[in-house]
Enzyme design. Structure first.
Site, mmCIF file in Angstrom:
data_model
loop_
_atom_site.group_PDB
_atom_site.id
_atom_site.type_symbol
_atom_site.label_atom_id
_atom_site.label_comp_id
_atom_site.label_asym_id
_atom_site.label_seq_id
_atom_site.Cartn_x
_atom_site.Cartn_y
_atom_site.Cartn_z
ATOM 1 N N GLU A 45 72.729 81.216 42.939
ATOM 2 C CA GLU A 45 71.987 81.335 41.792
ATOM 3 C C GLU A 45 70.972 82.611 41.694
ATOM 4 O O GLU A 45 70.245 82.812 42.869
ATOM 5 C CB GLU A 45 71.221 79.991 41.603
ATOM 6 C CG GLU A 45 70.515 79.888 40.394
ATOM 7 C CD GLU A 45 69.924 78.673 40.083
ATOM 8 O OE1 GLU A 45 69.559 78.208 38.827
ATOM 9 O OE2 GLU A 45 69.948 77.811 40.991
ATOM 10 N N LYS A 114 72.519 79.144 32.168
ATOM 11 C CA LYS A 114 72.461 77.645 32.562
ATOM 12 C C LYS A 114 72.298 76.865 31.112
ATOM 13 O O LYS A 114 71.309 77.051 30.660
ATOM 14 C CB LYS A 114 71.119 77.762 33.418
ATOM 15 C CG LYS A 114 71.246 76.593 34.383
ATOM 16 C CD LYS A 114 70.297 76.859 35.465
ATOM 17 C CE LYS A 114 70.166 75.490 36.409
ATOM 18 N NZ LYS A 114 69.151 75.846 37.521
ATOM 19 N N CYS A 175 73.747 74.660 39.713
ATOM 20 C CA CYS A 175 73.027 74.102 40.375
ATOM 21 C C CYS A 175 72.457 72.768 39.748
ATOM 22 O O CYS A 175 73.345 71.762 39.960
ATOM 23 C CB CYS A 175 71.623 75.134 40.365
ATOM 24 S SG CYS A 175 70.633 74.551 41.893
ATOM 25 N N PRO A 358 46.196 77.838 67.367
ATOM 26 C CA PRO A 358 45.168 76.911 68.225
ATOM 27 C C PRO A 358 46.040 76.031 68.697
ATOM 28 O O PRO A 358 46.117 75.100 67.979
ATOM 29 C CB PRO A 358 44.185 76.673 67.141
ATOM 30 C CG PRO A 358 44.161 77.752 65.970
ATOM 31 C CD PRO A 358 45.657 78.005 65.976
ATOM 32 N N SER A 360 45.561 72.691 70.751
ATOM 33 C CA SER A 360 44.568 71.681 71.088
ATOM 34 C C SER A 360 44.934 70.815 72.169
ATOM 35 O O SER A 360 44.143 69.989 72.513
ATOM 36 C CB SER A 360 44.320 71.091 69.743
ATOM 37 O OG SER A 360 45.588 69.916 69.488
ATOM 38 N N GLY A 362 46.978 68.218 71.438
ATOM 39 C CA GLY A 362 47.607 67.130 70.935
ATOM 40 C C GLY A 362 48.810 67.323 70.293
ATOM 41 O O GLY A 362 49.596 68.461 70.318
ATOM 42 N N ASP A 364 50.169 67.268 66.970
ATOM 43 C CA ASP A 364 50.425 68.318 65.958
ATOM 44 C C ASP A 364 50.865 69.668 66.374
ATOM 45 O O ASP A 364 51.681 70.501 66.130
ATOM 46 C CB ASP A 364 49.468 68.067 65.075
ATOM 47 C CG ASP A 364 49.477 66.626 64.386
ATOM 48 O OD1 ASP A 364 50.553 66.098 64.347
ATOM 49 O OD2 ASP A 364 48.554 66.253 63.736
ATOM 50 N N SER A 365 49.790 70.032 67.292
ATOM 51 C CA SER A 365 49.855 71.475 67.685
ATOM 52 C C SER A 365 50.972 71.744 68.405
ATOM 53 O O SER A 365 51.508 72.738 68.554
ATOM 54 C CB SER A 365 48.301 72.160 68.175
ATOM 55 O OG SER A 365 47.981 71.559 69.154
#
Length: 712
Positions: A45, A114, A175, A358, A360, A362, A364-365
């Site tokens: 598309e 469309k 689509c 950064p 940490s 932990g 997530d990082s």
């Protein structure tokens, strides 16, 4: 007698407004299709402009350059003797449409607009385009002069029509039209269309591929026919990642499937099928025949080309494609591959020299860092497979444009483009510092380890000089206000330092350019507002911003084995903590304690709020059934009220979120995916009163029922 047809659909990594690059990729896909023996080629598309142009679709330049690209395609020798279907925006009678343009040998056969526009979630097509509502109707479209000079045509059909070749009939489905209850393919099939084509700009979301395949299988099982699905791939300038996976199905079975996540800029999917199988399938269904004879006819536009070949006259060109079951990725594989491909697109197109994160210590990082490492792994594998575009991009990124450098080891590539830094304070633990260092060593990133107490002390000294007062933490006798301010100044200082390092680290290493700062706030914390505004979550982009904490934990468990990263077990065992308050014998800061809710609960709240579209009372009503076996109604009421209180007081934070990879159906991404206010009456007075009344009423009924049972 068999009539075999070879058809080609393609997946292109198009870039919004990159007309030159988009043209080259379209032309390459046509060349590959012709080399594969296909006589029809389908593209994704809006492939000429790129799907994500957004308000650039208001600009006349966008339409002018689209026609210029089409003019180059019309005059290319590569495009001769092939029925070609491309996507571009078109203005008809001063109204803008999202269209397919079908051409053959310098003649435009049909412009098909469309009919049903995507206008939910991440999509805003009604902002720029109108839908064509004149079913089975075509009008004369007056071509621009640059096209008239090439084709010798002044007008061409514009509207809802199908293409009739010498031997079969093709119909377009664009689509969103596949996802609608009254899809065009149903009506086209009853009018004898045998090949359905779908040009899409469909983004990745968890398990969304299942939905696409189920819909296409259902369409061709019910109606019979061949279905070609083309899609965009990559990050074309948006938060979403278009995940490719070109498909060809016949009579409900997959005969060809492309890759869902790939670094390739052009991927072709072809299949050879016997179209007689479609006719046979339809011919033994009397109920279908009785509907077909009553079906309204579509305007047919003739294309002077035969798509099939007769093996008794032309010989066997390629064997028929064999049906096979669909190939799906697990959710953990989706996390590994989708954000990694998105990061690669963003990095190579932004002209940055790498990433800064950064780190940490932990989860997530750590997840963000592993996704970057996964990106490096994918790049090395693509380079080893000879992908020249990936090799060229990698050489430019690492400053080796004049060498024969080929990335082979993901750790080596990571050391060149991935930069991490542990930003400790007096409240940081030895455990997180060591984990961050071990992870950086394992991934090969260029790692720094700093203490930033002097930076924080400098801010506090300025404040004390101005006010004569110095805040202290709650564990030392301070107030909640002081405690929160002292946490936030640490987090915000990290953001300032992150951007300083991102701008200067390549200079330190003797290379030009700067780095993109990566954020690492997950979707649950964003929903709850459990982050500091303008802290290190305020980054350039965030690859995990649409992924829940629960899914990230599962991903790291998978990556531990798949990528050989035993170090990840340390992160999985660690208690989530921000480490912004002093650690004492009696107190260690924990995320779920701070939030007053668990990550599992947040996933439930997010799904009910966004996907199920529940307000506070609606959420409470549903959770009475889901949690009622283990919690009292008043306890459920308090949990729901707590969530909506914190959600509403922190909603303003979502206005400054960095662009995040969209993956979760309950992403709170402000002003794009989630159009809810950022200023609320956080007391929710009416709603919370109704919840309390409802909880009290249910508990009375439960108590009365228990007493009645005791009496018996």
């Amino acid at each position: 007698m068999g009539h075999f047809v070879t058809l080609a659909t393609c997946v292109l990594n198009q870039w919004a407004l990159d007309f030159q690059g988009n043209y080259e990729r379209i032309l390459e896909s046509i060349k590959l299709a012709k080399d594969a023996g296909a006589r029809y080629r389908l593209g994704p598309e809006l492939e000429i402009t790129g799907y994500g142009c957004n308000d650039h679709f208001y600009e006349g330049d966008t339409y002018l350059h689209s026609w210029e690209v089409l003019a180059k395609l019309l005059t290319s020798e590569i495009c001769r003797d092939m029925l070609i279907d491309v996507g571009m925006p078109v203005v008809h009678k001063d109204v803008k449409y999202n269209c397919r343009v079908v051409f053959l040998n310098t003649k435009i056969l049909l412009i098909r607009p469309k009919m049903f526009l995507a206008n939910d979630g991440n999509y805003r097509e009604m902002r720029w385009f109108a839908s064509w509502s004149k079913y089975r109707t075509v009008e004369d479209f007056h071509l621009p002069r640059i096209i008239q000079e090439i084709t010798g045509q002044f007008t061409v059909p514009f509207g809802d029509a199908v293409i009739s070749t010498r031997d079969t009939v093709l119909g377009t489905e664009l689509c969103e039209e596949l996802f609608t209850p009254d899809s065009p393919h149903t009506h086209q099939a009853l009018d004898g269309v045998e090949i359905f084509t779908n040009s899409s700009g469909s983004h990745h979301e968890f398990r969304k591929l299942h939905t696409r395949i189920n819909l296409i299988q259902g369409a061709t099982q019910k109606s019979g026919g061949i279905y070609l699905y083309a899609n965009q791939q990559g990050c074309d300038g948006e938060r979403v990642y278009y995940d490719g996976c070109g498909l060809i199905l016949m009579n409900g079975e997959i005969v060809a499937q492309g890759t869902q996540f790939s670094l390739k800029d052009v991927e072709l999917v072809t299949a050879t099928m016997d179209i007689e199988e479609v006719r046979s399938r339809r011919g033994d269904a009397p109920s279908r025949a009785s509907q077909a004879v009553k079906a309204p006819a579509y305007p047919r536009v003739f294309a002077d080309i035969a798509l099939t070949h007769d093996i008794f006259k032309d010989g066997i060109r390629s064997p028929p494609s064999k049906p096979h079951p669909p190939r799906y990725h697990t959710p953990q594989e989706e996390i590994r591959l989708g954000p990694a491909c998105w990061l690669w697109d963003y990095l190579r197109r932004s002209k940055a020299g790498g990433f800064f994160l950064p780190l940490s210590g932990g989860l997530d990082s750590c997840s963000t860092a592993v996704i970057v490492y996964s990106m490096c792994d994918l790049v090395c594998k693509a380079a080893q497979n000879g992908d020249q575009q990936v090799i060229a991009d990698a050489r430019r990124l690492v400053g080796e444009t004049n060498s024969d450098y080929i990335p082979e080891d993901p750790r080596e590539l990571s050391g060149r483009i991935f930069h991490t830094c542990y930003m400790g304070t007096e409240n940081s633990s030895k455990e997180t510092r060591v984990r961050a260092k071990h992870l950086a060593d394992k991934l090969g990133s260029y790692h720094l380890d700093i203490n930033m107490d002097s930076v924080v002390s400098g801010f506090l000294a300025v404040f004390q000089t101005a006010t004569g007062k110095r805040p202290i933490f709650k564990v030392h006798g301070g107030s909640e206000t002081e405690n929160l301010a002292l946490q936030n100044i640490q987090a915000r200082s990290r953001m300032v330092l992150a951007y300083m390092f991102a701008q200067l680290l390549l200079w330190v290493r003797g290379r030009p350019g700067s780095l993109l700062v990566l954020g690492s706030a997950n979707v649950d914390e964003t929903l709850r507002g459990y982050f500091t505004k303008y802290d290190c979550s305020s980054a350039d982009i965030n690859p995990i911003g649409g992924i829940s904490k629960i899914d990230l934990r599962k991903f790291l468990g998978y990556a531990k084995t798949e990528l050989g990263l035993d170090i990840l077990e340390e992160f999985l065992e660690a208690t989530p903590t921000a480490e912004l308050e002093p650690i004492t014998k009696e107190y260690v800061q924990g995320d779920e304690v701070d939030m007053k809710m668990t990550y599992e609960e947040l996933s439930v709240y997010g799904t009910l709020r966004k996907v199920a579209k529940c307000g506070p009372f609606g959420m409470f009503s549903k959770l009475l059934h889901e949690w009622g076996d283990r919690l009292r109604p008043t306890e459920i009421a308090e949990k729901v009220k707590s969530f909506f209180f914190y959600y509403s007081i922190n909603r303003h934070k979502t206005t400054i979120l960095p662009p995040s990879y969209h993956m979760s159906p309950y992403s709170p991404d402000d002003n794009r995916y989630d159009l809810r206010p950022f200023l609320y009456n956080a007391g929710w007075t009416w709603q919370f009163r109704r919840i309390d009344e409802g909880a009290a009423a249910v508990e009375r009924l439960q108590n009365n029922s228990l007493k009645s049972g005791e009496g018996k």
